[in-house]
Scaffold this motif. Structure first.
Motif, PDB file in Angstrom:
ATOM      1  N   GLY A   1       8.713  14.801  -7.621  1.00  0.00           N
ATOM      2  CA  GLY A   1       9.873  13.954  -7.894  1.00  0.00           C
ATOM      3  C   GLY A   1      10.353  13.216  -6.656  1.00  0.00           C
ATOM      4  N   ILE A   2      10.343  13.916  -5.512  1.00  0.00           N
ATOM      5  CA  ILE A   2      10.761  13.281  -4.264  1.00  0.00           C
ATOM      6  C   ILE A   2       9.821  12.131  -3.915  1.00  0.00           C
ATOM      7  N   PHE A   3       8.511  12.356  -4.045  1.00  0.00           N
ATOM      8  CA  PHE A   3       7.564  11.296  -3.695  1.00  0.00           C
ATOM      9  C   PHE A   3       7.599  10.144  -4.695  1.00  0.00           C
ATOM     10  N   LEU A   4       7.904  10.429  -5.959  1.00  0.00           N
ATOM     11  CA  LEU A   4       8.081   9.317  -6.897  1.00  0.00           C
ATOM     12  C   LEU A   4       9.291   8.484  -6.488  1.00  0.00           C
ATOM     13  N   MET A   5      10.356   9.148  -6.055  1.00  0.00           N
ATOM     14  CA  MET A   5      11.526   8.397  -5.596  1.00  0.00           C
ATOM     15  C   MET A   5      11.207   7.628  -4.312  1.00  0.00           C
ATOM     16  N   PHE A   6      10.345   8.186  -3.450  1.00  0.00           N
ATOM     17  CA  PHE A   6       9.896   7.437  -2.270  1.00  0.00           C
ATOM     18  C   PHE A   6       9.170   6.161  -2.709  1.00  0.00           C
ATOM     19  N   ALA A   7       8.320   6.291  -3.726  1.00  0.00           N
ATOM     20  CA  ALA A   7       7.573   5.121  -4.216  1.00  0.00           C
ATOM     21  C   ALA A   7       8.538   4.078  -4.775  1.00  0.00           C
ATOM     22  N   ILE A   8       9.508   4.526  -5.552  1.00  0.00           N
ATOM     23  CA  ILE A   8      10.489   3.601  -6.137  1.00  0.00           C
ATOM     24  C   ILE A   8      11.333   2.969  -5.037  1.00  0.00           C
ATOM     25  N   SER A   9      11.669   3.769  -4.034  1.00  0.00           N
ATOM     26  CA  SER A   9      12.457   3.247  -2.919  1.00  0.00           C
ATOM     27  C   SER A   9      11.665   2.230  -2.110  1.00  0.00           C
TER      28      SER A   9
ATOM     29  N   ILE B   1       0.829  -1.190   0.000  1.00  0.00           N
ATOM     30  CA  ILE B   1       0.000   0.000   0.000  1.00  0.00           C
ATOM     31  C   ILE B   1       0.872   1.252   0.000  1.00  0.00           C
ATOM     32  N   VAL B   2       2.016   1.207   0.664  1.00  0.00           N
ATOM     33  CA  VAL B   2       2.874   2.376   0.795  1.00  0.00           C
ATOM     34  C   VAL B   2       3.373   2.879  -0.564  1.00  0.00           C
ATOM     35  N   PRO B   3       3.870   1.994  -1.459  1.00  0.00           N
ATOM     36  CA  PRO B   3       4.299   2.503  -2.771  1.00  0.00           C
ATOM     37  C   PRO B   3       3.155   3.148  -3.555  1.00  0.00           C
ATOM     38  N   ALA B   4       1.962   2.565  -3.485  1.00  0.00           N
ATOM     39  CA  ALA B   4       0.810   3.142  -4.184  1.00  0.00           C
ATOM     40  C   ALA B   4       0.462   4.501  -3.604  1.00  0.00           C
ATOM     41  N   LEU B   5       0.560   4.654  -2.295  1.00  0.00           N
ATOM     42  CA  LEU B   5       0.296   5.935  -1.650  1.00  0.00           C
ATOM     43  C   LEU B   5       1.299   6.986  -2.119  1.00  0.00           C
ATOM     44  N   PHE B   6       2.577   6.639  -2.107  1.00  0.00           N
ATOM     45  CA  PHE B   6       3.602   7.592  -2.546  1.00  0.00           C
ATOM     46  C   PHE B   6       3.422   7.970  -4.019  1.00  0.00           C
ATOM     47  N   LEU B   7       3.083   6.995  -4.854  1.00  0.00           N
ATOM     48  CA  LEU B   7       2.861   7.282  -6.271  1.00  0.00           C
ATOM     49  C   LEU B   7       1.649   8.189  -6.453  1.00  0.00           C
ATOM     50  N   THR B   8       0.594   7.934  -5.720  1.00  0.00           N
ATOM     51  CA  THR B   8      -0.607   8.768  -5.808  1.00  0.00           C
ATOM     52  C   THR B   8      -0.310  10.194  -5.340  1.00  0.00           C
ATOM     53  N   ILE B   9       0.454  10.328  -4.266  1.00  0.00           N
ATOM     54  CA  ILE B   9       0.840  11.660  -3.790  1.00  0.00           C
ATOM     55  C   ILE B   9       1.696  12.360  -4.836  1.00  0.00           C
ATOM     56  N   SER B  10       2.601  11.631  -5.470  1.00  0.00           N
ATOM     57  CA  SER B  10       3.446  12.209  -6.513  1.00  0.00           C
ATOM     58  C   SER B  10       2.606  12.748  -7.671  1.00  0.00           C
ATOM     59  N   ILE B  11       1.612  11.995  -8.075  1.00  0.00           N
ATOM     60  CA  ILE B  11       0.747  12.445  -9.172  1.00  0.00           C
ATOM     61  C   ILE B  11      -0.082  13.648  -8.744  1.00  0.00           C
ATOM     62  N   TYR B  12      -0.563  13.637  -7.512  1.00  0.00           N
ATOM     63  CA  TYR B  12      -1.311  14.798  -7.016  1.00  0.00           C
ATOM     64  C   TYR B  12      -0.424  16.045  -7.000  1.00  0.00           C
TER      65      TYR B  12
ATOM     66  N   MET C   1       0.209  -9.940 -16.965  1.00  0.00           N
ATOM     67  CA  MET C   1       1.193 -10.725 -17.705  1.00  0.00           C
ATOM     68  C   MET C   1       2.192 -11.470 -16.818  1.00  0.00           C
ATOM     69  N   THR C   2       2.032 -11.368 -15.510  1.00  0.00           N
ATOM     70  CA  THR C   2       2.931 -12.094 -14.610  1.00  0.00           C
ATOM     71  C   THR C   2       2.107 -12.793 -13.536  1.00  0.00           C
ATOM     72  N   PRO C   3       2.676 -13.793 -12.914  1.00  0.00           N
ATOM     73  CA  PRO C   3       2.015 -14.340 -11.726  1.00  0.00           C
ATOM     74  C   PRO C   3       2.277 -13.390 -10.558  1.00  0.00           C
ATOM     75  N   ALA C   4       1.645 -12.229 -10.633  1.00  0.00           N
ATOM     76  CA  ALA C   4       1.943 -11.138  -9.707  1.00  0.00           C
ATOM     77  C   ALA C   4       1.397 -11.409  -8.313  1.00  0.00           C
ATOM     78  N   SER C   5       2.090 -10.825  -7.366  1.00  0.00           N
ATOM     79  CA  SER C   5       1.602 -10.889  -5.995  1.00  0.00           C
ATOM     80  C   SER C   5       0.485  -9.856  -5.821  1.00  0.00           C
ATOM     81  N   MET C   6      -0.159  -9.877  -4.678  1.00  0.00           N
ATOM     82  CA  MET C   6      -1.302  -9.002  -4.430  1.00  0.00           C
ATOM     83  C   MET C   6      -0.928  -7.527  -4.491  1.00  0.00           C
ATOM     84  N   GLY C   7       0.313  -7.206  -4.218  1.00  0.00           N
ATOM     85  CA  GLY C   7       0.744  -5.812  -4.243  1.00  0.00           C
ATOM     86  C   GLY C   7       0.470  -5.133  -5.569  1.00  0.00           C
ATOM     87  N   TRP C   8       0.703  -5.848  -6.657  1.00  0.00           N
ATOM     88  CA  TRP C   8       0.478  -5.254  -7.983  1.00  0.00           C
ATOM     89  C   TRP C   8      -0.987  -4.892  -8.180  1.00  0.00           C
ATOM     90  N   PHE C   9      -1.875  -5.710  -7.690  1.00  0.00           N
ATOM     91  CA  PHE C   9      -3.303  -5.405  -7.807  1.00  0.00           C
ATOM     92  C   PHE C   9      -3.639  -4.138  -7.026  1.00  0.00           C
TER      93      PHE C   9
END
Length: 171
Positions: free
Chosen positions: A23-31, A1-12, A146-154
Motif C-alpha cells: 500500500g505504501i509503494f502504491l501511494m509512492f507511485a500515485i504520488s 520510470i519512477v512511477p512504474a518502478l513503485f507500482l511494480t514493487i507494490s505488486i511484488y 485512447m489519448t495522445p499520451a506522452s511517452m511515460g504512459w508507454f
C-alpha cells in the motif's frame, strides 16, 4: 520510470503478502504521478473479490493511508499544489476522444471505457494474481491507446507486458 518502478514493487510486495508495504509503494507511485491512481480500483477489486484476502484489506489500506499521510497531506496543504494539479495540460487529454451527440452533449470515451473495464473486472469475480496484473496492464494500455499520451504512459505499461511474456513461458 519512477512511477512504474513503485507500482511494480507494490505488486511484488502484494504477491509476497507484505500488504502494508504494498500500500505504501502504491501511494509512492500515485504520488510520483497522479495518473497511477487508475490502478487503485483494480487493487480494491483484487482484495474484495478474493475471500481469503478480504480480511487482509485493512493492512493494505493502512499502508495507503500511511503513505498518504506522509506524501499527500503536505501536498493538500499547499494552495499552489492545487493550481499545479488542475492546470496540468495532461489532465485535459482524458477528454480529447469524444463523440459529439449534439452541440451541447458529448460522450467522453476514455472515462466510459475505463468505467466499463473496471466494472468488467468486478464482475469477473475472483482475480488470481496473473489476471490482476493483466487488468492493471490493460488499464494503462487503454489509456495509452485512447489519448495522445506522452511517452511515460508507454513506459508504465512495459512491466505488465514483461509480466505477460514471463508468465507465458516464451522467454
Amino acid at each position: 520510470i519512477v512511477p512504474a518502478l513503485f507500482l511494480t514493487i507494490s505488486i511484488y510486495l502484494l504477491q509476497i503478502y507484505r500488504l502494508k508495504l504494498s500500500g505504501i509503494f502504491l501511494m509512492f507511485a500515485i504520488s510520483a504521478k497522479l495518473s497511477m491512481v487508475v490502478v487503485l480500483p483494480i487493487f480494491m477489486i483484487y482484495f474484495l473479490n478474493n475471500l481469503s484476502l478480504r480480511p487482509l484489506l485493512w493492512k493494505f489500506i493502512f499502508g495507503l493511508l500511511f503513505g498518504f499521510a506522509i506524501l499527500g497531506v503536505p501536498f493538500l496543504l499547499s494552495p499552489s499544489a492545487y493550481a499545479m494539479l488542475f492546470s496540468n495540460p495532461e489532465l485535459s487529454k482524458i477528454f480529447n476522444l469524444s463523440l459529439v451527440i449534439s452541440e451541447t452533449s458529448r460522450i467522453y470515451l476514455l472515462p466510459l471505457v475505463y468505467l466499463i473495464f473496471v466494472s468488467y473486472c468486478w464482475f469477473i469475480g475472483r482475480l488470481n494474481l496473473e489476471l490482476f496484473k493483466a487488468c492493471c496492464g490493460i488499464v494503462l494500455i487503454l489509456i495509452v491507446l485512447m489519448t495522445p499520451a506522452s511517452m511515460g504512459w508507454f513506459i508504465w505499461s512495459l512491466p505488465f507486458l514483461v509480466f505477460y511474456v514471463a508468465a507465458s513461458g516464451r522467454l
